[in-house]
Design a protein around this motif. Structure first.
Motif, short mmCIF file in Angstrom:
data_model
loop_
_atom_site.label_atom_id
_atom_site.label_comp_id
_atom_site.label_asym_id
_atom_site.label_seq_id
_atom_site.Cartn_x
_atom_site.Cartn_y
_atom_site.Cartn_z
N ARG A 131 0.84 -1.20 0.00
CA ARG A 131 0.00 0.00 0.00
C ARG A 131 0.88 1.26 0.00
O ARG A 131 0.61 2.22 -0.73
CB ARG A 131 -0.88 -0.05 1.25
CG ARG A 131 -2.07 0.82 1.17
CD ARG A 131 -2.97 0.62 2.38
NE ARG A 131 -3.92 1.70 2.44
CZ ARG A 131 -4.64 2.00 3.52
NH1 ARG A 131 -4.52 1.28 4.63
NH2 ARG A 131 -5.47 3.02 3.50
N ASN A 134 2.40 1.66 -3.45
CA ASN A 134 1.41 2.15 -4.42
C ASN A 134 1.15 3.64 -4.24
O ASN A 134 1.12 4.38 -5.22
CB ASN A 134 0.10 1.36 -4.28
CG ASN A 134 0.22 -0.06 -4.80
OD1 ASN A 134 1.10 -0.36 -5.60
ND2 ASN A 134 -0.65 -0.94 -4.34
N SER A 135 0.97 4.06 -3.00
CA SER A 135 0.75 5.49 -2.74
C SER A 135 1.89 6.31 -3.32
O SER A 135 1.69 7.37 -3.91
CB SER A 135 0.71 5.78 -1.24
OG SER A 135 -0.53 5.39 -0.71
N PHE A 138 1.92 6.08 -7.37
CA PHE A 138 0.73 6.71 -7.97
C PHE A 138 0.79 8.22 -7.88
O PHE A 138 0.14 8.91 -8.67
CB PHE A 138 -0.54 6.21 -7.29
CG PHE A 138 -1.26 5.10 -8.02
CD1 PHE A 138 -2.16 5.39 -9.03
CD2 PHE A 138 -1.02 3.78 -7.70
CE1 PHE A 138 -2.84 4.37 -9.71
CE2 PHE A 138 -1.69 2.75 -8.37
CZ PHE A 138 -2.59 3.05 -9.37
N THR A 270 -1.95 -5.50 -2.79
CA THR A 270 -2.08 -5.49 -1.33
C THR A 270 -2.94 -6.68 -0.90
O THR A 270 -3.08 -6.95 0.28
CB THR A 270 -2.79 -4.20 -0.85
OG1 THR A 270 -4.10 -4.17 -1.43
CG2 THR A 270 -2.03 -2.97 -1.28
N PHE A 271 -3.54 -7.34 -1.89
CA PHE A 271 -4.38 -8.52 -1.66
C PHE A 271 -3.70 -9.69 -2.39
O PHE A 271 -2.93 -9.46 -3.32
CB PHE A 271 -5.77 -8.28 -2.24
CG PHE A 271 -5.75 -7.81 -3.67
CD1 PHE A 271 -5.65 -8.72 -4.72
CD2 PHE A 271 -5.77 -6.45 -3.98
CE1 PHE A 271 -5.59 -8.29 -6.04
CE2 PHE A 271 -5.70 -6.00 -5.30
CZ PHE A 271 -5.61 -6.93 -6.32
N ASP B 264 -4.17 3.40 -3.26
CA ASP B 264 -4.01 2.07 -2.67
C ASP B 264 -3.64 1.04 -3.72
O ASP B 264 -3.17 -0.06 -3.37
CB ASP B 264 -5.32 1.64 -2.01
CG ASP B 264 -5.42 2.12 -0.57
OD1 ASP B 264 -4.52 2.83 -0.12
OD2 ASP B 264 -6.40 1.76 0.09
N MET B 285 -11.27 -5.07 -8.55
CA MET B 285 -10.03 -4.72 -7.86
C MET B 285 -10.32 -3.86 -6.62
O MET B 285 -9.74 -4.07 -5.56
CB MET B 285 -9.09 -3.99 -8.81
CG MET B 285 -7.72 -3.83 -8.24
SD MET B 285 -6.44 -3.66 -9.47
CE MET B 285 -6.29 -5.31 -10.11
N ARG B 288 -11.35 -6.17 -4.00
CA ARG B 288 -10.20 -6.91 -3.47
C ARG B 288 -9.35 -6.01 -2.56
O ARG B 288 -8.68 -6.47 -1.65
CB ARG B 288 -9.33 -7.49 -4.59
CG ARG B 288 -10.00 -8.61 -5.35
CD ARG B 288 -10.20 -9.86 -4.50
NE ARG B 288 -8.99 -10.64 -4.32
CZ ARG B 288 -8.75 -11.43 -3.27
NH1 ARG B 288 -9.62 -11.50 -2.28
NH2 ARG B 288 -7.63 -12.12 -3.20
N LEU B 289 -9.37 -4.71 -2.84
CA LEU B 289 -8.63 -3.77 -1.99
C LEU B 289 -9.40 -3.46 -0.70
O LEU B 289 -8.90 -2.73 0.17
CB LEU B 289 -8.35 -2.46 -2.75
CG LEU B 289 -7.30 -2.56 -3.87
CD1 LEU B 289 -7.37 -1.34 -4.79
CD2 LEU B 289 -5.88 -2.68 -3.29
N TYR B 291 -12.83 -2.30 -0.52
CA TYR B 291 -13.85 -1.24 -0.58
C TYR B 291 -15.08 -1.71 -1.36
O TYR B 291 -15.00 -2.62 -2.17
CB TYR B 291 -13.28 0.01 -1.27
CG TYR B 291 -12.05 0.58 -0.60
CD1 TYR B 291 -12.16 1.42 0.49
CD2 TYR B 291 -10.78 0.27 -1.08
CE1 TYR B 291 -11.04 1.95 1.09
CE2 TYR B 291 -9.64 0.80 -0.48
CZ TYR B 291 -9.78 1.64 0.60
OH TYR B 291 -8.67 2.17 1.19
#
Ligand SMILES: Nc1nc2c(ncn2[C@@H]2O[C@H](COP(=O)(O)OP(=O)(O)O)[C@@H](O)[C@H]2O)c(=O)[nH]1
Ligand SMILES: Nc1nc2c(ncn2[C@@H]2O[C@H](COP(=O)(O)OP(=O)(O)O)[C@@H](O)[C@H]2O)c(=O)[nH]1
Ligand SMILES: [Mn+2]
Ligand SMILES: [Mn+2]
Lengths: 306, 306
Positions: A131, A134-135, A138, A270-271, B264, B285, B288-289, B291
């Motif tokens: 996570r 990715n932050s 991105f 993250t999954f 994320d 996705m 899966r994250l 949400y």
């Protein structure tokens, strides 16, 4: 009649992605490099190596993400002090841009190497690391970047030519071998550190098939033998440093990625993604996006020894 | 002793992600909005609606990605002309930032609605659309953005309050219902257009289980009935516009996403992800994250009719 593009108005950035090459000779093409580091601890050796990278600073942007813990605050202060020296110095020595993100979520477990590596803690921890990664990517990958070098803050030995050496291979994703020095009976020795760079095995594939959707495969744990071909064990001390091997999983301690691959959508799961998370899941995602990751078994970087 | 953060050096951007809220009242919190449009054709109605959005321009950034085809070149020129008028105008009417990316890969198939929707062409086409969307969000989502509004260039009717109406629901991902106006026997009528917003069905799940890894499920094709609950058919003309429904697939013609969700790791799969691609794969996705995406069956936006 040919289309003459109108003059650009203020605040309008026009980017032709065709001109954004990532080649074996980045300097010749003045390709921009973004160095990304999730940073919980600040190591002087890491910083010195970063400063010693032999690539023009005006072509390098830096991005950091630091946790809002006491340790993370300390590391951030040290980082900011180190950065101020460089960015307040002579113009030609400044990095093109620096971003420091203060993370707004906390990490699940403790900070000792033993705690971090306990198998049951790994999934949650690595999901949080993913996570954070990715932050970081991105929000810092602007349209002018050609290359992204992931570099952990506890990688304390890297050659100044790290970026250009890796780029020369002209691969979408490429990872050196990450070792660790240690002292035994007064003698310095070295051993493999990062077990996330591997070629897949049938055993691991079959293990995955029997697992529940949310279970993950982990490397380097005796209780779950995968029989994958680990890059860590493929090192030939006398071998050519340029030897390449195809990989199905990659580690992230030092990892060069063509920016185009991230732009295509490559992120750090993250999954559980094919029962893989973080940098290992990243490699699988890169493959699903149609690219092949590579590793350099004889090209070493060294991890700090706590 | 409290840590006093050192003064920031030039070119160092410090961002505390804790301060980056995305709430039901974006204006009150001065939350920044990024509007993203993959743009192959330029429609004046789309542009007028964009200009009419009732949110301060200094809090809005725009990002476009246009193909390098003849049509894409024309659309880019029209876009640049429209932008110049705004960005050269009075300072308070200017958008905070505008990025136009010229795409460096081409799309597989033709441009008529019939050609675009032929089932066998869909997979490749939507994979390319996903790639364009990923390039756009990966390169324009800077660390200050709180919200991302995806808006297709052929959405020709949207209310000025689109952003604040959707934000008010305070959902990680929310999508209005996309319809199309048409004339029948001289009378204007309307019909559902976008079938990508749906709740999953057991039939579709079972179809997926029997498929090969790289096969995809598609919605809106008689030859592959999925019995999913399509939001398109849930519209109640007299119902409350604020009615919400949980979704497992979303369309991208108009789609509001909290920036945190993209950060994320939420991207648009260019490869079959649980047999879904592009915006439908995006919804999976997001799930899966961790949400839940939502839809507004009675809140309409309208797609151009070719
Ligand atoms: N942003 C952030 N970075 C972290 C956190 N924990 C570790 N890191 C950094 O992420 C990288 C990898 O973490 P590390 O703990 O060294 O993992 P290991 O070497 O694989 O056990 C290093 O650069 C750390 O400084 C965290 O909670 N937040
Ligand atoms: N960058 C880019 N955008 C495209 C391309 N094709 C279509 N678009 C845009 O992407 C959005 C969706 O495409 P469209 O053809 O309308 O899809 P449909 O309405 O689902 O059939 C619209 O805003 C188009 O202008 C392309 O090749 N490249
Ligand atoms: Mn480490
Ligand atoms: Mn359309």
């Amino acid at each position: 009649a040919a289309l003459v593009p109108p003059k650009t108005a203020p605040e309008i950035q026009n980017i032709s992605m065709n001109n954004l090459t990532a080649t074996a000779n980045p300097l010749k093409n003045q390709e921009k490099l973004l160095i990304l580091t999730p940073l919980a601890r600040f190591y002087d050796e890491y910083w010195q190596n970063l400063l010693n990278i032999n690539y023009p600073r005006n072509l390098i942007e830096l991005g950091f993400i630091t946790p809002k813990t006491h340790g993370g605050n300390l590391a951030t202060v040290k980082l900011q002090e180190a950065l101020r020296k460089v960015q307040n110095g002579s113009k030609k020595n400044r990095f093109a841009k620096v971003t420091i993100l203060r993370q707004d979520f906390s990490m699940p477990v403790g900070t000792s190497e033993k705690e971090r590596h306990a198998m049951k803690a790994q999934k949650e921890r690595r999901a949080s690391m993913a996570r954070a990664r990715n932050s970081l990517v991105f929000t810092t990958l602007n349209p002018t970047i050609a290359w992204v070098l992931w570099l952990d803050s506890d990688i304390v030995e890297t050659p100044p030519s790290l970026f250009t050496d890796l780029a020369k291979h002209d691969k979408p994703v490429i990872v050196p071998n990450c070792f660790q020095r240690y002292k035994e009976a007064g003698v310095w020795k070295e051993r493999p550190y990062d077990f996330n760079s591997w070629q897949d095995s049938e055993t691991a594939q079959n293990l995955g098939k029997k697992m529940k959707e949310d279970d993950i495969l982990l490397e380097g744990y005796a209780e779950m033998p995968t029989y994958r071909a680990l890059m860590a064990y493929q090192r030939d001390e006398k071998g050519d440093k340029r030897t390449e091997m195809q990989l199905d999983g990659v580690g992230g301690t030092a990892l060069l990625v063509k920016a185009e691959i991230h732009r295509d959508g490559a992120m750090f799961p993250t999954f559980p993604f094919y029962h893989l998370i973080e940098t290992e899941g990243f490699a699988k995602m890169v493959k699903r996006l149609g690219y092949q990751p590579f590793g350099l078994p004889n090209y070493l970087v060294y991890h700090y020894n706590e």
